[in-house]
Scaffold this motif. Structure first.
Motif, short mmCIF file in Angstrom:
data_model
loop_
_atom_site.label_atom_id
_atom_site.label_comp_id
_atom_site.label_asym_id
_atom_site.label_seq_id
_atom_site.Cartn_x
_atom_site.Cartn_y
_atom_site.Cartn_z
N ASP A 12 0.85 -1.18 0.00
CA ASP A 12 0.00 0.00 0.00
C ASP A 12 0.89 1.25 0.00
OD1 ASP A 12 -1.58 2.24 1.16
OD2 ASP A 12 -3.11 0.69 1.43
N LEU A 13 0.40 2.35 -0.53
CA LEU A 13 1.15 3.60 -0.56
C LEU A 13 1.25 4.29 0.80
CD1 LEU A 13 0.16 5.39 -3.87
CD2 LEU A 13 2.46 4.82 -3.11
N ASP A 14 0.39 3.94 1.75
CA ASP A 14 0.36 4.64 3.03
C ASP A 14 1.31 3.98 4.04
OD1 ASP A 14 -0.18 6.04 5.35
OD2 ASP A 14 -2.36 6.02 5.03
N THR A 15 2.58 4.35 3.95
CA THR A 15 3.61 3.77 4.81
C THR A 15 3.36 4.07 6.28
OG1 THR A 15 5.21 3.86 3.03
CG2 THR A 15 6.10 3.74 5.26
N VAL A 16 2.84 5.24 6.58
CA VAL A 16 2.57 5.61 7.98
C VAL A 16 1.49 4.68 8.55
CG1 VAL A 16 1.76 7.44 9.50
CG2 VAL A 16 3.35 7.98 7.64
N ALA A 17 0.45 4.39 7.79
CA ALA A 17 -0.59 3.47 8.25
C ALA A 17 -0.03 2.06 8.42
CB ALA A 17 -1.77 3.47 7.29
N GLU A 42 7.59 -1.06 18.66
CA GLU A 42 8.01 0.29 18.27
C GLU A 42 8.49 0.28 16.83
OE1 GLU A 42 11.19 3.76 19.62
OE2 GLU A 42 11.20 1.85 20.67
N VAL A 43 8.06 1.28 16.06
CA VAL A 43 8.40 1.40 14.64
C VAL A 43 8.55 2.87 14.25
CG1 VAL A 43 7.21 -0.75 13.97
CG2 VAL A 43 5.96 1.42 13.96
N GLU A 44 9.18 3.10 13.10
CA GLU A 44 9.25 4.45 12.51
C GLU A 44 9.02 4.32 11.01
OE1 GLU A 44 12.50 6.82 15.28
OE2 GLU A 44 13.08 6.18 13.28
N ALA A 45 8.28 5.28 10.44
CA ALA A 45 7.99 5.29 9.00
C ALA A 45 8.93 6.24 8.26
CB ALA A 45 6.55 5.72 8.77
N TYR A 46 9.36 5.81 7.08
CA TYR A 46 10.19 6.63 6.18
C TYR A 46 9.56 6.52 4.80
CZ TYR A 46 13.43 6.87 10.00
OH TYR A 46 13.98 7.13 11.23
N ASP A 47 9.14 7.66 4.25
CA ASP A 47 8.29 7.62 3.07
C ASP A 47 8.77 8.47 1.91
OD1 ASP A 47 6.08 6.91 1.53
OD2 ASP A 47 4.90 8.59 2.30
N SER A 48 9.43 7.88 0.98
CA SER A 48 9.75 8.41 -0.34
C SER A 48 10.95 9.36 -0.38
CB SER A 48 8.53 9.09 -0.98
OG SER A 48 8.32 10.38 -0.46
N GLY A 91 5.00 -0.23 0.13
CA GLY A 91 4.57 0.47 -1.07
C GLY A 91 4.78 -0.33 -2.34
N PRO A 92 4.30 0.21 -3.46
CA PRO A 92 4.48 -0.46 -4.74
C PRO A 92 5.90 -0.24 -5.27
CG PRO A 92 3.32 1.62 -5.05
CD PRO A 92 3.50 1.44 -3.57
N ALA A 93 6.29 -1.04 -6.24
CA ALA A 93 7.60 -0.87 -6.88
C ALA A 93 7.71 0.55 -7.40
CB ALA A 93 7.77 -1.87 -8.01
N GLY A 94 8.88 1.15 -7.22
CA GLY A 94 9.12 2.50 -7.68
C GLY A 94 8.86 3.58 -6.64
N HIS A 95 8.19 3.22 -5.55
CA HIS A 95 7.89 4.18 -4.47
C HIS A 95 8.74 3.77 -3.26
CE1 HIS A 95 5.57 7.03 -2.07
NE2 HIS A 95 5.65 6.13 -1.10
N PRO A 96 9.90 4.42 -3.06
CA PRO A 96 10.80 4.01 -1.98
C PRO A 96 10.29 4.41 -0.60
CG PRO A 96 11.64 5.99 -3.03
CD PRO A 96 10.43 5.57 -3.81
N ALA A 97 9.99 3.40 0.20
CA ALA A 97 9.51 3.65 1.56
C ALA A 97 9.78 2.41 2.41
CB ALA A 97 8.01 3.97 1.54
N ALA A 98 9.88 2.63 3.71
CA ALA A 98 10.14 1.50 4.61
C ALA A 98 9.73 1.85 6.03
CB ALA A 98 11.62 1.13 4.58
N VAL A 99 9.61 0.80 6.84
CA VAL A 99 9.31 0.95 8.26
C VAL A 99 10.47 0.33 9.03
CG1 VAL A 99 7.76 0.32 10.14
CG2 VAL A 99 6.82 0.88 7.88
N LYS A 166 7.90 15.42 12.21
CA LYS A 166 6.79 14.53 11.85
C LYS A 166 6.66 13.42 12.88
CE LYS A 166 6.20 15.31 7.00
NZ LYS A 166 4.90 15.96 7.13
N LYS A 167 5.45 13.20 13.32
CA LYS A 167 5.22 12.16 14.34
C LYS A 167 4.99 10.82 13.65
CE LYS A 167 3.72 15.21 17.98
NZ LYS A 167 2.73 15.49 19.01
N TRP A 168 6.08 10.28 13.14
CA TRP A 168 6.04 9.02 12.42
C TRP A 168 6.74 7.89 13.18
CZ3 TRP A 168 7.08 10.48 6.60
CH2 TRP A 168 5.96 11.16 6.11
N ARG A 169 6.95 8.08 14.45
CA ARG A 169 7.44 7.01 15.34
C ARG A 169 6.25 6.60 16.19
NH1 ARG A 169 9.62 7.80 20.88
NH2 ARG A 169 10.34 5.75 21.56
N PHE A 170 6.01 5.29 16.25
CA PHE A 170 4.85 4.78 16.98
C PHE A 170 5.29 3.67 17.92
CE2 PHE A 170 3.58 6.03 12.69
CZ PHE A 170 2.69 7.05 12.98
#
Length: 183
Positions: A12-17, A42-48, A91-99, A166-170
């Motif tokens: 999915d494109l919504d890395t934060v979710a 505990e996790v952190e999102a990194y998106d694009s 995310g889909p191929a071509g959209h660089p993101a990770a948790v 950004k509050k992307w650590r959960f």
């Protein structure tokens, strides 16, 4: 009972979710005929490429190529020449993101997680599925949104104030009843 999550779950494109949804899932480490599982806490999102804290912010390189693949694979890299860091590509191929997996039950800190579970760069680019050494599974633990704490990510001041805030650590604190859900 653990139910493995297929790699397609993470495309999915919504890395934060996706990051939030990993809380309460089991990180299952396979090896030598056995498996151990620990609850993700505990996790952190990194998106694009636009996220200046994401390794992809400088574009596609030999190191970051794995981030550009379809989600559901591992991105493992060495940090400060000392600690391996475990990330789930999303995310889909071509959209660089990770948790980034920052903590599991009883282990706080991403370097400690990889050290304790003997996770190294041999898993980089491998699918997150049974038989590959490491995967995520549904352990039947439901983490309500009111139990999830959201904070800025750790150690990314270099990314500038917009991205550093950004509050992307959960994270959440599992109850004693939830811990036996994993083995």
């Amino acid at each position: 009972m653990l139910r493995p999550l297929p790699p397609s779950t993470f495309r999915d494109l919504d890395t934060v979710a996706i990051a939030r949804s990993l809380l309460g899932k089991a990180l299952v480490r396979e090896g030598k005929g056995e498996a151990s599982a620990l609850l993700v806490t505990e996790v952190e999102a990194y998106d694009s490429e636009r996220d200046l804290a994401c390794h992809a912010s400088k574009g596609r390189t030999a190191r970051t190529d794995v981030l550009y693949r379809a989600g559901g694979i591992w991105y493992v890299y060495l940090c400060y020449g000392i600690h391996e860091m475990l990330n789930l590509v999303t995310g889909p191929a071509g959209h660089p993101a990770a948790v980034l997996i920052r903590g599991v039950a009883g282990i706080n800190g991403p370097g400690r997680v990889t050290k304790r579970l003997q996770i190294g760069r041999a898993l980089n680019g491998q699918p997150a599925k049974p038989g590959c050494g490491l995967y995520l599974a549904d352990a039947g633990v439901k983490v309500s949104s009111r139990r999830i704490v959201a904070t800025p990510r750790i150690g990314i001041d270099y990314a500038g104030p917009v991205w550093a805030r950004k509050k992307w650590r959960f994270y959440f604190e599992p109850s004693a009843e939830e811990l036996p859900a994993v083995r």
